[in-house]
Design a protein around this motif. Structure first.
Motif, PDB file in Angstrom:
ATOM      1  N   HIS A  11      34.895  33.962  45.225  1.00 27.17           N
ATOM      2  CA  HIS A  11      35.109  32.673  44.547  1.00 27.17           C
ATOM      3  C   HIS A  11      35.600  31.652  45.581  1.00 27.17           C
ATOM      4  O   HIS A  11      36.315  31.998  46.528  1.00 27.17           O
ATOM      5  N   ASP A  14      42.613  38.107  42.252  1.00 24.08           N
ATOM      6  CA  ASP A  14      42.765  37.542  40.906  1.00 24.08           C
ATOM      7  C   ASP A  14      42.751  38.620  39.827  1.00 24.08           C
ATOM      8  O   ASP A  14      42.652  38.316  38.637  1.00 24.08           O
ATOM      9  N   HIS A  64      37.575  40.775  36.969  1.00 28.38           N
ATOM     10  CA  HIS A  64      37.612  39.317  37.161  1.00 28.38           C
ATOM     11  C   HIS A  64      36.275  38.856  37.738  1.00 28.38           C
ATOM     12  O   HIS A  64      35.731  37.831  37.342  1.00 28.38           O
ATOM     13  N   ASP A  81      37.776  29.350  45.799  1.00 31.45           N
ATOM     14  CA  ASP A  81      39.194  29.107  46.125  1.00 31.45           C
ATOM     15  C   ASP A  81      39.753  30.203  47.036  1.00 31.45           C
ATOM     16  O   ASP A  81      40.804  30.038  47.645  1.00 31.45           O
ATOM     17  N   HIS A  82      39.041  31.324  47.137  1.00 31.67           N
ATOM     18  CA  HIS A  82      39.482  32.426  48.003  1.00 31.67           C
ATOM     19  C   HIS A  82      38.673  32.513  49.289  1.00 31.67           C
ATOM     20  O   HIS A  82      39.191  32.924  50.316  1.00 31.67           O
ATOM     21  N   HIS A  94      37.581  38.429  47.085  1.00 34.39           N
ATOM     22  CA  HIS A  94      36.313  38.164  46.402  1.00 34.39           C
ATOM     23  C   HIS A  94      35.812  36.810  46.856  1.00 34.39           C
ATOM     24  O   HIS A  94      36.504  36.122  47.595  1.00 34.39           O
TER      25      HIS A  94
HETATM   26 ZN   LIG Z   1      38.556  34.313  41.410  1.00 35.52          ZN
END
Ligand SMILES: [Zn+2]
Length: 333
Positions: free
Chosen positions: A82, A188, A169, A84-85, A80
């Motif tokens: 986000h 996540d 999520h 941090d990914h 996904h």
């Molecule tokens: Zn996430």
């Protein structure tokens, strides 16, 4: 791992997981143990999860250290978008010039043009944005392949990664199954697994968190019958059914606690305090060998503040939908 003095062993931060799979610590904000990326060094090598902008250099070093030329990497896939990914996707695309970038269709346009994503991240993270995630650079649209409900990534030699849309999520979240090993890359969707304590902590951030969608995703993942769960936070887990059950039980407990607290006063801080007392207090503290700072950052990414506001946001949305439905029925009767 760190005590391994064998000079032929893998470089620090890289864990071999068999079948040419390597977990690579992306060192978010310079800290270990927060975001794991995975290299599948098959005929058509693939990286799952890229981490933040600052992680791109780390991954480049790891991939070349594992014997590949940057040109060899065929695919980069993110569960996904986000930060941090996927925050490093643009940088990764430059460093690995032949890699196709695979993402769920609901996230694709944000990789090509991250400006809206970065604006809303700036609102959430303020001056921590830069230290935690850095700047997401755009990825050339022609190199992005968007997948829908399911999709496939060719790993070569008949091996594939099958993508499964897995919201809850986030609306742009998917899971990935390796057809050779049966490994399931969970992103996540189950929350965060803490390898040093065995706890699974839900990840229920605003604005997308949806309990029913999360539970449906957990059922889907259970039905896949995976061999291992590959957590982005953090590492591979072999106890598949138990861990999915644990993720569901924790999710229900967080949501019930917030529902109760929020229902009584409607006050966000009260709900956060109750979650800390009744839910978070049950988790084991990180042992001393954990890097100082890692626990704090994990808490920032998916601790009580973020999770409770995501759950409250979802409860409010449910209440609003209910009110609208009742108003409609009133008009019809
Ligand atoms: Zn996430």
């Amino acid at each position: 791992m760190h005590d391994d003095v064998d000079a032929s062993g893998p470089p620090e931060g890289i864990v071999p997981l068999g079948d040419d799979i390597f977990a690579i610590d992306t060192m978010l904000a310079g800290y270990p143990g927060i975001v794991s990326s995975y290299l599948i060094r098959s005929e058509r090598p693939c990286i799952v999860e890229v981490g933040t902008a600052g992680s791109a250099r780390v991954l480049h070093e790891a991939v070349t250290g594992l014997g590949l030329a940057p040109e060899d990497l065929a695919t980069i896939v993110v569960t996904h978008i986000h930060l941090d990914h996927a925050g490093g996707t643009g940088d990764m695309a430059s460093l690995f010039p032949n890699a196709e970038i695979v993402v769920h269709e609901r996230g694709a346009r944000h990789l090509a043009d991250p400006s809206r994503l970065m604006r809303s991240a700036a609102m959430v993270w303020g001056d921590r944005l830069d230290t935690l995630f850095g700047m997401m650079r755009p990825t050339e649209a022609a190199r992005i392949r968007a997948v829908g409900e399911t999709g496939e990534i060719d790993l070569g030699g008949g091996r594939r990664l099958v993508t499964h849309y897995a919201p809850g999520h986030a609306k742009h979240h998917m899971g990935l199954v390796d057809t050779l090993t049966g490994d399931l890359y969970v992103g996540d969707a189950l929350g965060m697994y803490k390898p040093l304590t065995g706890d699974v902590v839900p990840a229920t951030p605003p604005p997308d968190f949806d309990m029913e969608a999360c539970l449906a995703t957990l059922r889907l993942f259970g039905d896949i019958g995976a061999q291992r769960l590959m957590f982005s936070h953090f590492g591979a887990v072999g106890t598949v059914e138990e861990t999915i059950d644990q993720a569901e039980a924790e999710l229900r407990l967080w949501v019930e606690t917030v529902r109760e607290a929020h229902g009584s006063t409607g006050d966000l801080d009260h709900a956060i305090a109750m979650v800390r007392d009744k839910v978070v207090a049950r988790y084991r503290p990180l042992p001393p060998e954990a890097s100082s700072g890692t626990g704090e950052i994990l808490d920032t990414l998916s601790g009580p503040e973020a999770n409770v506001s995501g759950i409250v946001h979802w409860l409010d949305r449910l209440a609003q939908e209910k009110a609208e439905r009742e108003a409609r029925e009133e008009r019809l009767s």
